[in-house]
Design a protein around this motif. Structure first.
Motif, PDB file in Angstrom:
ATOM      1  N   GLN A  65      14.653  12.752  -4.621  1.00 49.62           N
ATOM      2  CA  GLN A  65      14.003  13.085  -3.355  1.00 49.62           C
ATOM      3  C   GLN A  65      12.783  12.193  -3.097  1.00 49.62           C
ATOM      4  O   GLN A  65      12.583  11.704  -1.981  1.00 49.62           O
ATOM      5  CB  GLN A  65      13.573  14.563  -3.353  1.00 49.62           C
ATOM      6  CG  GLN A  65      14.710  15.557  -3.229  1.00 49.62           C
ATOM      7  CD  GLN A  65      15.528  15.695  -4.513  1.00 49.62           C
ATOM      8  OE1 GLN A  65      15.033  15.374  -5.606  1.00 49.62           O
ATOM      9  NE2 GLN A  65      16.756  16.169  -4.382  1.00 49.62           N
ATOM     10  N   THR A  66      11.963  11.968  -4.140  1.00 49.94           N
ATOM     11  CA  THR A  66      10.769  11.132  -3.943  1.00 49.94           C
ATOM     12  C   THR A  66      11.155   9.679  -3.691  1.00 49.94           C
ATOM     13  O   THR A  66      10.514   8.982  -2.899  1.00 49.94           O
ATOM     14  CB  THR A  66       9.845  11.217  -5.172  1.00 49.94           C
ATOM     15  OG1 THR A  66      10.548  10.764  -6.349  1.00 49.94           O
ATOM     16  CG2 THR A  66       9.346  12.639  -5.390  1.00 49.94           C
ATOM     17  N   ASP A  67      12.220   9.234  -4.349  1.00 46.12           N
ATOM     18  CA  ASP A  67      12.688   7.861  -4.123  1.00 46.12           C
ATOM     19  C   ASP A  67      13.216   7.675  -2.706  1.00 46.12           C
ATOM     20  O   ASP A  67      12.967   6.657  -2.061  1.00 46.12           O
ATOM     21  CB  ASP A  67      13.775   7.501  -5.136  1.00 46.12           C
ATOM     22  CG  ASP A  67      13.209   7.120  -6.497  1.00 46.12           C
ATOM     23  OD1 ASP A  67      11.969   7.135  -6.629  1.00 46.12           O
ATOM     24  OD2 ASP A  67      13.983   6.814  -7.412  1.00 46.12           O
ATOM     25  N   LEU A  68      13.961   8.673  -2.233  1.00 45.78           N
ATOM     26  CA  LEU A  68      14.481   8.604  -0.862  1.00 45.78           C
ATOM     27  C   LEU A  68      13.343   8.617   0.151  1.00 45.78           C
ATOM     28  O   LEU A  68      13.393   7.915   1.172  1.00 45.78           O
ATOM     29  CB  LEU A  68      15.435   9.765  -0.593  1.00 45.78           C
ATOM     30  CG  LEU A  68      16.836   9.648  -1.222  1.00 45.78           C
ATOM     31  CD1 LEU A  68      17.595  10.963  -1.038  1.00 45.78           C
ATOM     32  CD2 LEU A  68      17.613   8.495  -0.602  1.00 45.78           C
ATOM     33  N   PHE A  69      12.305   9.403  -0.130  1.00 42.88           N
ATOM     34  CA  PHE A  69      11.151   9.466   0.763  1.00 42.88           C
ATOM     35  C   PHE A  69      10.420   8.125   0.797  1.00 42.88           C
ATOM     36  O   PHE A  69      10.003   7.658   1.869  1.00 42.88           O
ATOM     37  CB  PHE A  69      10.208  10.590   0.317  1.00 42.88           C
ATOM     38  CG  PHE A  69       9.071  10.833   1.259  1.00 42.88           C
ATOM     39  CD1 PHE A  69       9.275  10.889   2.632  1.00 42.88           C
ATOM     40  CD2 PHE A  69       7.788  11.007   0.771  1.00 42.88           C
ATOM     41  CE1 PHE A  69       8.212  11.114   3.507  1.00 42.88           C
ATOM     42  CE2 PHE A  69       6.724  11.226   1.632  1.00 42.88           C
ATOM     43  CZ  PHE A  69       6.937  11.289   2.997  1.00 42.88           C
ATOM     44  N   LYS A  73       0.833  -1.215   0.000  1.00 41.70           N
ATOM     45  CA  LYS A  73       0.000   0.000   0.000  1.00 41.70           C
ATOM     46  C   LYS A  73       0.862   1.257   0.000  1.00 41.70           C
ATOM     47  O   LYS A  73       0.571   2.218  -0.727  1.00 41.70           O
ATOM     48  CB  LYS A  73      -0.926  -0.007   1.222  1.00 41.70           C
ATOM     49  CG  LYS A  73      -1.800   1.239   1.330  1.00 41.70           C
ATOM     50  CD  LYS A  73      -2.795   1.126   2.449  1.00 41.70           C
ATOM     51  CE  LYS A  73      -3.528   2.450   2.681  1.00 41.70           C
ATOM     52  NZ  LYS A  73      -4.207   2.933   1.457  1.00 41.70           N
ATOM     53  N   VAL A  74       1.923   1.251   0.791  1.00 41.98           N
ATOM     54  CA  VAL A  74       2.821   2.411   0.852  1.00 41.98           C
ATOM     55  C   VAL A  74       3.427   2.699  -0.524  1.00 41.98           C
ATOM     56  O   VAL A  74       3.446   3.844  -0.988  1.00 41.98           O
ATOM     57  CB  VAL A  74       3.943   2.171   1.884  1.00 41.98           C
ATOM     58  CG1 VAL A  74       5.083   3.168   1.695  1.00 41.98           C
ATOM     59  CG2 VAL A  74       3.398   2.280   3.298  1.00 41.98           C
ATOM     60  N   ILE A  75       3.909   1.634  -1.191  1.00 44.31           N
ATOM     61  CA  ILE A  75       4.551   1.812  -2.501  1.00 44.31           C
ATOM     62  C   ILE A  75       3.536   2.264  -3.550  1.00 44.31           C
ATOM     63  O   ILE A  75       3.794   3.191  -4.328  1.00 44.31           O
ATOM     64  CB  ILE A  75       5.229   0.499  -2.940  1.00 44.31           C
ATOM     65  CG1 ILE A  75       6.348   0.138  -1.956  1.00 44.31           C
ATOM     66  CG2 ILE A  75       5.799   0.635  -4.349  1.00 44.31           C
ATOM     67  CD1 ILE A  75       6.903  -1.261  -2.157  1.00 44.31           C
ATOM     68  N   ALA A  76       2.355   1.609  -3.559  1.00 44.78           N
ATOM     69  CA  ALA A  76       1.336   1.960  -4.552  1.00 44.78           C
ATOM     70  C   ALA A  76       0.837   3.389  -4.344  1.00 44.78           C
ATOM     71  O   ALA A  76       0.713   4.167  -5.303  1.00 44.78           O
ATOM     72  CB  ALA A  76       0.173   0.967  -4.466  1.00 44.78           C
ATOM     73  N   ASP A  77       0.552   3.755  -3.091  1.00 42.96           N
ATOM     74  CA  ASP A  77       0.071   5.115  -2.803  1.00 42.96           C
ATOM     75  C   ASP A  77       1.126   6.163  -3.164  1.00 42.96           C
ATOM     76  O   ASP A  77       0.799   7.231  -3.689  1.00 42.96           O
ATOM     77  CB  ASP A  77      -0.278   5.238  -1.316  1.00 42.96           C
ATOM     78  CG  ASP A  77      -1.545   4.481  -0.948  1.00 42.96           C
ATOM     79  OD1 ASP A  77      -2.234   4.015  -1.874  1.00 42.96           O
ATOM     80  OD2 ASP A  77      -1.829   4.353   0.259  1.00 42.96           O
ATOM     81  N   HIS A  78       2.385   5.843  -2.895  1.00 40.20           N
ATOM     82  CA  HIS A  78       3.465   6.782  -3.196  1.00 40.20           C
ATOM     83  C   HIS A  78       3.542   7.082  -4.685  1.00 40.20           C
ATOM     84  O   HIS A  78       3.660   8.249  -5.085  1.00 40.20           O
ATOM     85  CB  HIS A  78       4.794   6.211  -2.699  1.00 40.20           C
ATOM     86  CG  HIS A  78       5.970   7.075  -3.036  1.00 40.20           C
ATOM     87  ND1 HIS A  78       6.400   8.104  -2.217  1.00 40.20           N
ATOM     88  CD2 HIS A  78       6.816   7.077  -4.113  1.00 40.20           C
ATOM     89  CE1 HIS A  78       7.446   8.686  -2.767  1.00 40.20           C
ATOM     90  NE2 HIS A  78       7.722   8.087  -3.918  1.00 40.20           N
ATOM     91  N   HIS A  79       3.476   6.047  -5.500  1.00 43.61           N
ATOM     92  CA  HIS A  79       3.589   6.252  -6.948  1.00 43.61           C
ATOM     93  C   HIS A  79       2.359   6.950  -7.523  1.00 43.61           C
ATOM     94  O   HIS A  79       2.463   7.681  -8.520  1.00 43.61           O
ATOM     95  CB  HIS A  79       3.815   4.910  -7.642  1.00 43.61           C
ATOM     96  CG  HIS A  79       5.199   4.350  -7.427  1.00 43.61           C
ATOM     97  ND1 HIS A  79       6.331   5.081  -7.673  1.00 43.61           N
ATOM     98  CD2 HIS A  79       5.621   3.138  -6.984  1.00 43.61           C
ATOM     99  CE1 HIS A  79       7.404   4.350  -7.398  1.00 43.61           C
ATOM    100  NE2 HIS A  79       6.992   3.167  -6.964  1.00 43.61           N
ATOM    101  N   GLU A  80       1.206   6.738  -6.900  1.00 44.59           N
ATOM    102  CA  GLU A  80       0.004   7.422  -7.365  1.00 44.59           C
ATOM    103  C   GLU A  80       0.069   8.919  -7.064  1.00 44.59           C
ATOM    104  O   GLU A  80      -0.444   9.737  -7.825  1.00 44.59           O
ATOM    105  CB  GLU A  80      -1.231   6.804  -6.701  1.00 44.59           C
ATOM    106  CG  GLU A  80      -1.555   5.402  -7.215  1.00 44.59           C
ATOM    107  CD  GLU A  80      -2.657   4.726  -6.414  1.00 44.59           C
ATOM    108  OE1 GLU A  80      -3.208   5.384  -5.499  1.00 44.59           O
ATOM    109  OE2 GLU A  80      -2.951   3.546  -6.680  1.00 44.59           O
ATOM    110  N   LYS A  81       0.713   9.273  -5.959  1.00 42.09           N
ATOM    111  CA  LYS A  81       0.811  10.680  -5.570  1.00 42.09           C
ATOM    112  C   LYS A  81       2.023  11.386  -6.191  1.00 42.09           C
ATOM    113  O   LYS A  81       2.055  12.611  -6.268  1.00 42.09           O
ATOM    114  CB  LYS A  81       0.893  10.790  -4.044  1.00 42.09           C
ATOM    115  CG  LYS A  81      -0.364  10.329  -3.333  1.00 42.09           C
ATOM    116  CD  LYS A  81      -0.177  10.370  -1.819  1.00 42.09           C
ATOM    117  CE  LYS A  81      -1.410   9.860  -1.102  1.00 42.09           C
ATOM    118  NZ  LYS A  81      -1.227   9.826   0.382  1.00 42.09           N
TER     119      LYS A  81
END
Length: 393
Positions: free
Chosen positions: A144-148, A129-137
């Motif tokens: 920076q987004t990858d590190l987050f 869920k964390v990975i899917a939600d991150h890529h959707e947002k």
């Protein structure tokens, strides 16, 4: 008839067949192990009951689609943390210390329940869920987004890991780490970030290994690692000199596997006494009785299972489902590699069971819970495909 065909195509019968074969192997091996073990309990019957309950879990979870799973993910993850946290303060009557670890709840009428086995799967759901939600947002990827994303993945894994280390249970901690690593590699994080990080981790593992061998007091003082865990490393490197203590199981396991030779001694004809052979060292039982051929067949079943998980994950209709399959594949692969590896002396003994085969109700339920998610993915993925087809026509 058409409705029946649609339903049949939404269930992967190859996966059912592999699970059935693993169940049969488990029953055969456990029945033999318990006949010459140090316990008088009927482990086979308990294993069958665990499989029956696990089948019920599959029947229930398969009704939930991806959206429903995503909605309840954090509730499940939070409940898992609660179970692990309460173990620390639970009275010994409810959570006894077994083999130096406080990892089980005593459930009246059901025996014991190890919550970390269920939490493994809840971590997979949370990370997916964390990975899917991150890529959707974050449609635009940057360093920076990858590190987050990497930070979020590590934090989600860290909380249950610290609670399990408190028990202490090093084997389950390693499984959590294996799940995290597997899902990091499929998360889409840039290799420019991952290569230096994992190079550093590899270096640190080397340093820890050095400390275990030559300066164990440092680890015991600052990390709280118990002395018996060092003994497992020492006995792994030189089992003959520790065969009367921490190396006893490994030397007996190697003797059992080696004495099985090509075709084994025959079912029930074991000669090597091996403690806990119905749990962590069930592979040694199989190797002694059925030899290299029988062992190879069992390993092949796991290869087919992992292949099916990979195939279903690649065919999933959304990334979230793919991440779940990747996490489950990482978990099962690590379990198989570590369990068989420790049985043949390739890896240190960590007390990790062989999935679907070793005796253990909690282990069976955890693995069946994981596989139920795969069945759900396959079931609803096929449903989605048929729905699209009907819409087009």
């Amino acid at each position: 008839m058409a409705s029946h065909n649609r339903l049949s195509s939404r269930i992967d019968y190859r996966l059912i067949f592999i699970l059935l074969l693993l169940f049969l192997v488990s029953c055969i091996a456990i029945y033999s192990a318990q006949s010459t073990g140090q316990y008088k309990e009927n482990f086979l019957m308990k294993q069958v009951v665990a499989y029956i309950v696990g089948t019920g879990i599959i029947a229930g979870i398969i009704t939930l689609d991806s959206d429903q799973l995503r909605k309840i993910t954090w509730y499940g993850y939070g409940f898992g943390l609660l179970l692990l946290g309460f173990l620390i303060v639970a009275p010994s009557g409810l959570a006894p210390v077994i083999n130096g670890a406080k990892s089980w709840y005593r459930v009246p009428g059901m025996g014991s329940l190890q919550p970390s086995e269920i939490v493994k799967v809840l971590i997979i759901l949370a990370l997916a869920k964390v990975i899917a939600d991150h890529h959707e947002k974050n449609q635009l990827k940057t360093i920076q987004t990858d590190l987050f994303l990497l930070l979020k993945i590590c934090l989600v894994t860290l909380a249950p890991t610290l609670l399990v280390l408190k028990q202490p249970d090093l084997g389950t901690t390693l499984v959590f780490f294996a799940i995290m690593v597997g899902m990091i590699f499929i998360s889409g994080i840039s290799m420019r970030i991952l290569v230096p990080i994992f190079s550093f981790i590899t270096l640190m593992i080397g340093v820890i290994f050095y400390l275990v061998l030559w300066q164990p007091d440092v680890l015991e003082k600052y990390l709280g690692v118990k002395q018996y865990q060092f003994g497992r490393v020492y006995s792994w490197i030189d089992p003959e000199n520790y065969q009367s203590t921490t190396g006893f199981q490994l030397t007996k396991s190697l003797l059992a596997i080696g004495s099985g030779e090509t075709v084994g001694k025959g079912y029930g004809n074991r000669e090597v006494y091996l403690p806990e052979s119905h749990t962590d060292f069930i592979f040694s039982v199989i190797a002694e009785e059925f030899g290299f051929i029988g062992s190879s067949i069992v390993i092949s079943l796991f290869f087919i299972l992992i292949y099916l998980l990979t195939k279903i994950g690649m065919e999933a209709s959304n990334p979230y489902d793919t991440y779940i399959c990747a996490g489950i594949m990482s978990m099962i692969s690590f379990h198989v590699f570590q369990n068989i590896g420790m049985s043949i002396g390739l890896l240190p003994i960590t007390g990790i069971p062989l999935p679907f085969i070793s005796y253990g109700g909690s282990s069976v339920l955890g693995n069946m819970f994981a596989i139920s998610l795969v069945f759900s993915i396959q079931y609803h993925n096929k449903k989605y495909m048929f729905a699209s087809k009907n819409t087009i026509s």
